[in-house]
Design a protein around this motif. Structure first.
Motif, PDB file in Angstrom:
ATOM      1  N   MET A   1     -15.729   8.867 -47.588  1.00  0.00           N
ATOM      2  CA  MET A   1     -15.175   9.446 -48.796  1.00  0.00           C
ATOM      3  C   MET A   1     -15.757  10.839 -49.033  1.00  0.00           C
ATOM      4  N   PHE A   2     -17.062  10.977 -48.845  1.00  0.00           N
ATOM      5  CA  PHE A   2     -17.675  12.293 -49.043  1.00  0.00           C
ATOM      6  C   PHE A   2     -17.189  13.295 -47.997  1.00  0.00           C
ATOM      7  N   ALA A   3     -16.852  12.818 -46.799  1.00  0.00           N
ATOM      8  CA  ALA A   3     -16.348  13.718 -45.761  1.00  0.00           C
ATOM      9  C   ALA A   3     -14.992  14.300 -46.168  1.00  0.00           C
ATOM     10  N   LEU A   4     -14.154  13.480 -46.779  1.00  0.00           N
ATOM     11  CA  LEU A   4     -12.850  13.952 -47.244  1.00  0.00           C
ATOM     12  C   LEU A   4     -13.018  14.978 -48.368  1.00  0.00           C
ATOM     13  N   VAL A   5     -13.908  14.696 -49.292  1.00  0.00           N
ATOM     14  CA  VAL A   5     -14.174  15.633 -50.388  1.00  0.00           C
ATOM     15  C   VAL A   5     -14.719  16.943 -49.829  1.00  0.00           C
ATOM     16  N   ALA A   6     -15.608  16.856 -48.849  1.00  0.00           N
ATOM     17  CA  ALA A   6     -16.168  18.065 -48.236  1.00  0.00           C
ATOM     18  C   ALA A   6     -15.076  18.883 -47.559  1.00  0.00           C
ATOM     19  N   ALA A   7     -14.169  18.219 -46.856  1.00  0.00           N
ATOM     20  CA  ALA A   7     -13.081  18.944 -46.194  1.00  0.00           C
ATOM     21  C   ALA A   7     -12.201  19.661 -47.208  1.00  0.00           C
ATOM     22  N   LEU A   8     -11.912  19.007 -48.323  1.00  0.00           N
ATOM     23  CA  LEU A   8     -11.104  19.653 -49.365  1.00  0.00           C
ATOM     24  C   LEU A   8     -11.834  20.837 -50.000  1.00  0.00           C
ATOM     25  N   LEU A   9     -13.135  20.679 -50.217  1.00  0.00           N
ATOM     26  CA  LEU A   9     -13.910  21.789 -50.782  1.00  0.00           C
ATOM     27  C   LEU A   9     -13.961  22.975 -49.828  1.00  0.00           C
ATOM     28  N   PHE A  10     -14.118  22.695 -48.523  1.00  0.00           N
ATOM     29  CA  PHE A  10     -14.129  23.778 -47.541  1.00  0.00           C
ATOM     30  C   PHE A  10     -12.767  24.468 -47.464  1.00  0.00           C
ATOM     31  N   LEU A  11     -11.688  23.689 -47.603  1.00  0.00           N
ATOM     32  CA  LEU A  11     -10.355  24.283 -47.607  1.00  0.00           C
ATOM     33  C   LEU A  11     -10.181  25.204 -48.809  1.00  0.00           C
ATOM     34  N   LEU A  12     -10.601  24.743 -49.986  1.00  0.00           N
ATOM     35  CA  LEU A  12     -10.522  25.590 -51.173  1.00  0.00           C
ATOM     36  C   LEU A  12     -11.389  26.840 -51.025  1.00  0.00           C
ATOM     37  N   GLY A  36     -19.446  21.684 -50.618  1.00  0.00           N
ATOM     38  CA  GLY A  36     -18.971  21.027 -49.393  1.00  0.00           C
ATOM     39  C   GLY A  36     -20.115  20.607 -48.493  1.00  0.00           C
ATOM     40  N   LEU A  37     -21.104  21.470 -48.351  1.00  0.00           N
ATOM     41  CA  LEU A  37     -22.278  21.122 -47.539  1.00  0.00           C
ATOM     42  C   LEU A  37     -23.052  19.962 -48.152  1.00  0.00           C
ATOM     43  N   LEU A  38     -23.127  19.907 -49.470  1.00  0.00           N
ATOM     44  CA  LEU A  38     -23.772  18.785 -50.136  1.00  0.00           C
ATOM     45  C   LEU A  38     -23.037  17.487 -49.831  1.00  0.00           C
ATOM     46  N   CYS A  39     -21.707  17.518 -49.878  1.00  0.00           N
ATOM     47  CA  CYS A  39     -20.927  16.309 -49.574  1.00  0.00           C
ATOM     48  C   CYS A  39     -21.089  15.889 -48.123  1.00  0.00           C
TER      49      CYS A  39
END
Length: 56
Positions: A1-12, A36-39
């Protein structure tokens, strides 16, 4: 779940960087990248992986 959130944050963060956008003074590409790095770190620690404890 955190990997998906990180990917979305990196995209933004990438979109913000390309468009040179900053929402207020707080939400910038740098803060999104840091979040994103935190996630990613939380994901690598095993948090949010969905594991269940062993039943005895």
């Amino acid at each position: 779940m955190f990997a998906l959130v990180a990917a979305l944050l990196f995209l933004l963060a990438l979109i913000f960087e390309i468009a040179n956008v900053a929402v207020g003074g707080v939400l910038t590409a740098t803060t999104l990248g840091t979040a994103g790095l935190l996630c990613v770190a939380l994901h690598l620690m095993g948090l949010g992986a969905g594991w269940k404890p062993l039943k005895r």
